[in-house]
Design a protein around this motif. Sequence first.
Motif, PDB file in Angstrom:
ATOM      1  N   GLU A   4     -10.319  -6.973  -5.645  1.00 33.67           N
ATOM      2  CA  GLU A   4      -9.038  -6.724  -6.313  1.00 33.67           C
ATOM      3  C   GLU A   4      -8.669  -5.241  -6.238  1.00 33.67           C
ATOM      4  O   GLU A   4      -7.535  -4.889  -5.915  1.00 33.67           O
ATOM      5  N   ARG A   5      -9.602  -4.362  -6.539  1.00 33.24           N
ATOM      6  CA  ARG A   5      -9.331  -2.917  -6.467  1.00 33.24           C
ATOM      7  C   ARG A   5      -8.988  -2.512  -5.039  1.00 33.24           C
ATOM      8  O   ARG A   5      -8.088  -1.717  -4.806  1.00 33.24           O
ATOM      9  N   TYR A   6      -9.733  -3.040  -4.086  1.00 34.90           N
ATOM     10  CA  TYR A   6      -9.470  -2.758  -2.678  1.00 34.90           C
ATOM     11  C   TYR A   6      -8.051  -3.195  -2.308  1.00 34.90           C
ATOM     12  O   TYR A   6      -7.312  -2.452  -1.664  1.00 34.90           O
ATOM     13  N   LEU A   7      -7.673  -4.377  -2.717  1.00 31.36           N
ATOM     14  CA  LEU A   7      -6.363  -4.923  -2.385  1.00 31.36           C
ATOM     15  C   LEU A   7      -5.233  -4.061  -2.933  1.00 31.36           C
ATOM     16  O   LEU A   7      -4.297  -3.722  -2.199  1.00 31.36           O
ATOM     17  N   ILE A   8      -5.288  -3.668  -4.187  1.00 36.07           N
ATOM     18  CA  ILE A   8      -4.176  -2.884  -4.739  1.00 36.07           C
ATOM     19  C   ILE A   8      -4.166  -1.454  -4.188  1.00 36.07           C
ATOM     20  O   ILE A   8      -3.113  -0.869  -4.027  1.00 36.07           O
ATOM     21  N   LYS A   9      -5.337  -0.909  -3.852  1.00 31.39           N
ATOM     22  CA  LYS A   9      -5.356   0.406  -3.197  1.00 31.39           C
ATOM     23  C   LYS A   9      -4.766   0.308  -1.793  1.00 31.39           C
ATOM     24  O   LYS A   9      -4.038   1.198  -1.354  1.00 31.39           O
ATOM     25  N   LEU A  10      -5.074  -0.751  -1.101  1.00 29.60           N
ATOM     26  CA  LEU A  10      -4.532  -0.966   0.235  1.00 29.60           C
ATOM     27  C   LEU A  10      -3.015  -1.135   0.176  1.00 29.60           C
ATOM     28  O   LEU A  10      -2.280  -0.611   1.018  1.00 29.60           O
ATOM     29  N   PHE A  11      -2.550  -1.838  -0.820  1.00 28.84           N
ATOM     30  CA  PHE A  11      -1.118  -2.033  -1.062  1.00 28.84           C
ATOM     31  C   PHE A  11      -0.432  -0.677  -1.243  1.00 28.84           C
ATOM     32  O   PHE A  11       0.612  -0.406  -0.654  1.00 28.84           O
ATOM     33  N   HIS A  12      -1.025   0.183  -2.065  1.00 29.92           N
ATOM     34  CA  HIS A  12      -0.525   1.538  -2.298  1.00 29.92           C
ATOM     35  C   HIS A  12      -0.502   2.316  -0.983  1.00 29.92           C
ATOM     36  O   HIS A  12       0.485   2.978  -0.648  1.00 29.92           O
ATOM     37  N   HIS A  66       2.556   3.115  -7.672  1.00 24.94           N
ATOM     38  CA  HIS A  66       2.873   3.609  -6.341  1.00 24.94           C
ATOM     39  C   HIS A  66       3.226   5.093  -6.336  1.00 24.94           C
ATOM     40  O   HIS A  66       3.101   5.749  -5.302  1.00 24.94           O
ATOM     41  N   LYS A  67       3.630   5.627  -7.468  1.00 27.62           N
ATOM     42  CA  LYS A  67       3.912   7.065  -7.574  1.00 27.62           C
ATOM     43  C   LYS A  67       2.643   7.866  -7.852  1.00 27.62           C
ATOM     44  O   LYS A  67       2.621   9.075  -7.668  1.00 27.62           O
ATOM     45  N   SER A  68       1.607   7.199  -8.299  1.00 28.64           N
ATOM     46  CA  SER A  68       0.367   7.893  -8.666  1.00 28.64           C
ATOM     47  C   SER A  68      -0.441   8.280  -7.430  1.00 28.64           C
ATOM     48  O   SER A  68      -0.236   7.747  -6.341  1.00 28.64           O
ATOM     49  N   ASN A  69      -1.350   9.217  -7.635  1.00 31.68           N
ATOM     50  CA  ASN A  69      -2.279   9.603  -6.574  1.00 31.68           C
ATOM     51  C   ASN A  69      -3.460   8.653  -6.619  1.00 31.68           C
ATOM     52  O   ASN A  69      -4.113   8.517  -7.644  1.00 31.68           O
ATOM     53  N   VAL A  70      -3.711   8.001  -5.513  1.00 30.18           N
ATOM     54  CA  VAL A  70      -4.803   7.048  -5.410  1.00 30.18           C
ATOM     55  C   VAL A  70      -5.775   7.545  -4.348  1.00 30.18           C
ATOM     56  O   VAL A  70      -5.358   7.933  -3.251  1.00 30.18           O
ATOM     57  N   GLU A  71      -7.043   7.549  -4.680  1.00 30.45           N
ATOM     58  CA  GLU A  71      -8.063   7.938  -3.707  1.00 30.45           C
ATOM     59  C   GLU A  71      -8.328   6.751  -2.787  1.00 30.45           C
ATOM     60  O   GLU A  71      -8.682   5.665  -3.239  1.00 30.45           O
TER      61      GLU A  71
END
Length: 78
Positions: A4-12, A66-71
């Motif tokens: 789940e975390r991978y998926l939403i980071k990939l989306f971002h 989507h506006k946030s900084n994601v590692e």
Amino acid sequence: MNDERYLIKLFHYIHNNPISHGFTTNIEDWKYSSYQAYTNSKKSSKIERNEMMQYFDTVDNFIEYHKSNVEYDFLLIE
């Protein structure tokens, strides 16, 4: 990393890629992105919004994420 975390980071990552590469400065302006299909439910789209939107409480939450900084730790080569 869980799926789940991978998926939403990939989306971002996918939605912010045009900004990262200098094609646009604003995610909302990139007409080739599915981002608008997720933020505007009244817009006609073949995108299955409910699949991905289940990970966000509201559209505003989706936009803020989507506006946030994601590692993008999934890009690190070990």
